[in-house]
Motif scaffolding. Structure first.
Motif, PDB file in Angstrom:
ATOM      1  N   LYS A 184       1.191  56.437  43.473  1.00 50.94           N
ATOM      2  CA  LYS A 184       1.135  55.252  44.333  1.00 50.94           C
ATOM      3  C   LYS A 184       1.094  55.744  45.777  1.00 50.94           C
ATOM      4  N   GLU A 317       5.554  51.830  52.824  1.00 45.63           N
ATOM      5  CA  GLU A 317       4.674  50.667  52.871  1.00 45.63           C
ATOM      6  C   GLU A 317       4.824  49.869  54.157  1.00 45.63           C
ATOM      7  N   TYR A 368      10.520  40.219  52.165  1.00 43.99           N
ATOM      8  CA  TYR A 368       9.070  40.244  52.339  1.00 43.99           C
ATOM      9  C   TYR A 368       8.787  40.525  53.814  1.00 43.99           C
ATOM     10  N   ARG A 374       3.056  47.238  58.566  1.00 39.26           N
ATOM     11  CA  ARG A 374       2.780  47.076  57.132  1.00 39.26           C
ATOM     12  C   ARG A 374       1.524  47.862  56.742  1.00 39.26           C
ATOM     13  N   TYR A 378      -2.353  49.941  48.885  1.00 43.94           N
ATOM     14  CA  TYR A 378      -2.263  51.202  48.159  1.00 43.94           C
ATOM     15  C   TYR A 378      -3.668  51.784  48.037  1.00 43.94           C
ATOM     16  N   ARG A 384      -2.353  47.569  42.169  1.00 43.96           N
ATOM     17  CA  ARG A 384      -1.026  47.677  42.788  1.00 43.96           C
ATOM     18  C   ARG A 384      -0.984  46.959  44.131  1.00 43.96           C
ATOM     19  N   THR A 385      -2.082  47.025  44.879  1.00 42.25           N
ATOM     20  CA  THR A 385      -2.136  46.329  46.160  1.00 42.25           C
ATOM     21  C   THR A 385      -1.965  44.829  45.961  1.00 42.25           C
ATOM     22  N   ALA A 388       1.623  43.938  45.284  1.00 46.19           N
ATOM     23  CA  ALA A 388       2.576  44.133  46.381  1.00 46.19           C
ATOM     24  C   ALA A 388       2.327  43.219  47.565  1.00 46.19           C
ATOM     25  N   LEU A 394       4.228  41.757  52.407  1.00 51.10           N
ATOM     26  CA  LEU A 394       4.564  42.852  51.503  1.00 51.10           C
ATOM     27  C   LEU A 394       5.879  42.558  50.804  1.00 51.10           C
ATOM     28  N   THR A 396       8.887  44.079  49.373  1.00 52.50           N
ATOM     29  CA  THR A 396       9.451  45.409  49.592  1.00 52.50           C
ATOM     30  C   THR A 396      10.191  45.969  48.387  1.00 52.50           C
ATOM     31  N   GLY A 397      10.660  45.101  47.492  1.00 56.73           N
ATOM     32  CA  GLY A 397      11.498  45.581  46.400  1.00 56.73           C
ATOM     33  C   GLY A 397      12.950  45.774  46.811  1.00 56.73           C
TER      34      GLY A 397
END
Length: 518
Positions: A184, A317, A368, A374, A378, A384-385, A388, A394, A396-397
């Protein structure tokens, strides 16, 4: 010698701002590591020569160049030279195995790999694993590679021409993990570097003239620190590897004004016998970032280094989200020692629940982010983009909340939340770890979830203690329950002399979990 052409204001990049600084007071040191010391004039000439050497190797604007570097002045110059000639930087970190590195280089389509002699065995094996073998350029002699430093000495010190990158063009690609063979890669563009230029002009953590880069320059934190410091005209002093005693000596002997460490590094500094209050009078700003820091440890750092402690929060990210400055700590708000600060200029943050609804102040949810820091997405990874990025935001997790004064508090990574108890409630490892670090004899702590037949997961705690078995596990469990409640009760406590860390200094929870399955 002077460069052939000075870019107009509208065409200026962050490298131009560094060159502006290096054109003034030319005998001032620009880059330092031990006995290797580049003045600004020497760094400027070496940068142009290296850029011309890269061009002579056939690299053209838009090509991707993998950088497999250690912390040394020549490594910083190599990174700047790649951008100077309009090529893309692809950071190759030392953590992944050979197969993952090859997958990273292949996905990024690197045309050349510039590497430090330290990494020679790994670097020379990569071309044989790739369908399109890249050129190998070493910062010194190495079998099977061109000596880039020797080649640069034969080149002119005239600035090479290069086009200004487009706003949507990836300039830097950072490895952020991923599954085996499918890395990633976060792609950052010009807006990030424009934000660095603006921030460097007013960044309090860069006040003073000598900045220490203690984390790897091929990771987000080290890259951010070294580039912003150079933009601000600071002398960058590089630690080739982190060892607490050596780092403290460098802070003293190099009269460091500003530095940044990740939390485990800070904890090792504080636990070292040479870390004494009053011994670092030149330190005006000591930032902590890369992971959440325990409030108790930050207070301890403040007692040693004075009112110089701050925090930064970001990720590959989004390289720069919040900033906590020394002046933000207030005796009337002791809870702010647990905060990572307020959102920086050019960035917005929302806290959202599981349905994506924005929460009011005080509500805990996922962060977010959108704005200038930002990522573009990816790299060459649309799936993946899409997962996310949502309407420019974004995901962030990271889990956290914001108070009424705008201060942000992180409580966990979404993937590190431990779901346990009869009603499957959330145990936030950050909350638990911060409390554990207030207990006598505990130098570092990590909480992970382990499988449990009854509740799905149970809490397992790892402690780095002053000496083996110096802390009573039963007392630890009792203290946790008394302070945080039964939900946070550890099923087991493991004591270690130190916790494993990744190459960038974060506690390696993956390695800790692996010890439980051995």
């Amino acid at each position: 010698m002077q460069e052939t052409q000075v870019p107009s204001i509208s065409e200026r990049t962050y490298v131009d701002h560094i060159l502006d600084a290096w054109a003034r007071d030319t005998e001032t040191e620009a880059l330092v590591q031990g006995t290797v010391r580049f003045t600004r004039a020497e760094a400027r000439a070496a940068l142009f020569r290296m850029g011309n050497a890269l061009r002579a190797e056939g690299l053209v604007p838009g090509d991707a160049v993998g950088l497999f570097l250690a912390n040394r002045p020549e490594g910083v110059l190599a990174q700047l030279a790649v951008h100077l000639i309009g090529c893309r930087v692809v950071f190759l970190p030392p953590e992944p195995g050979q197969g993952e590195l090859a997958a990273l280089a292949g996905q990024a389509d690197v045309r050349a790999i510039v590497f430090d002699p330290t990494f020679t065995p790994h670097a020379i094996a990569l071309p044989g694993l790739l369908e399109r073998p890249p050129r190998l350029l070493c910062l010194g002699p190495a079998d099977g590679a061109t000596d880039l430093l020797a080649a640069a000495r034969e080149q002119s010190a005239v600035r090479p021409d290069a086009p200004v990158p487009a706003a949507d063009e990836p300039l830097t690609v950072l490895y952020t993990g991923g599954t085996l063979g499918n890395p990633k890669l976060a792609a950052q563009g010009r807006s990030l570097y424009d934000r660095m230029v603006d921030a460097a002009r007013n960044a309090p953590w860069l006040r003073g003239r000598r900045a220490l880069a203690g984390t790897l320059i091929t990771h987000g934190s080290g890259h951010l620190v070294s580039v912003q410091a150079l933009i601000a005209g600071a002398t960058v002093v590089l630690l080739p590897a982190f060892e607490a005693g050596h780092a403290l000596s460098v802070l003293r002997e190099e009269r460091i004004n500003s530095a940044m460490f990740v939390p485990p590094m800070l904890y090792e500094l504080l636990d070292h016998p040479d870390c004494r209050p009053g011994d670092f009078p030149h330190v005006e700003s000591l930032m902590v970032g890369g992971a959440a820091s325990a409030p108790e440890r930050l207070r301890q750092a403040s007692a040693v280094f004075g009112p110089a402690i701050g925090q930064g929060y970001g990720q590959s990210e989004a390289l720069g989200i919040t900033l906590m400055l020394p002046d933000d700590y207030d005796d009337e708000h002791p809870e702010r020692w647990a905060s990572v600060g307020r959102v920086i200029d050019g960035v917005e943050v929302e806290i959202r629940d599981e349905d994506g609804t924005a929460l009011p102040d005080g509500g805990t949810g996922e962060l977010y982010v959108r704005g200038e820091t930002r990522m573009l997405g990816y790299y060459r990874d649309p799936e993946r983009t899409a997962a996310a990025l949502h309407d420019g935001w974004l995901a962030t997790g990271d889990m956290g909340y914001r108070d009424a004064d705008g201060y942000l508090y992180l409580v966990d990574r979404a993937k590190d939340i431990i779901v346990t108890g009869r009603t499957s409630d959330n145990v936030y490892s950050r909350v638990l770890e911060d409390f554990l670090l207030t207990l006598d004899g505990v130098r570092n702590a990590a909480a992970v979830g382990v499988p449990d037949e009854r509740y799905g997961e149970a809490v397992h705690v790892f402690l780095a203690t002053d000496k083996d078995d110096s802390v009573d596990p039963a007392a630890v469990v009792a203290a946790v329950v008394a302070e945080l409640g039964e939900l946070y009760e550890p099923r087991a406590v493991t004591q270690l002399r130190s916790l494993p860390v990744t190459r960038i200094g974060k506690v390696d929870k993956k390695a800790l979990r692996a010890t439980l399955s051995d």
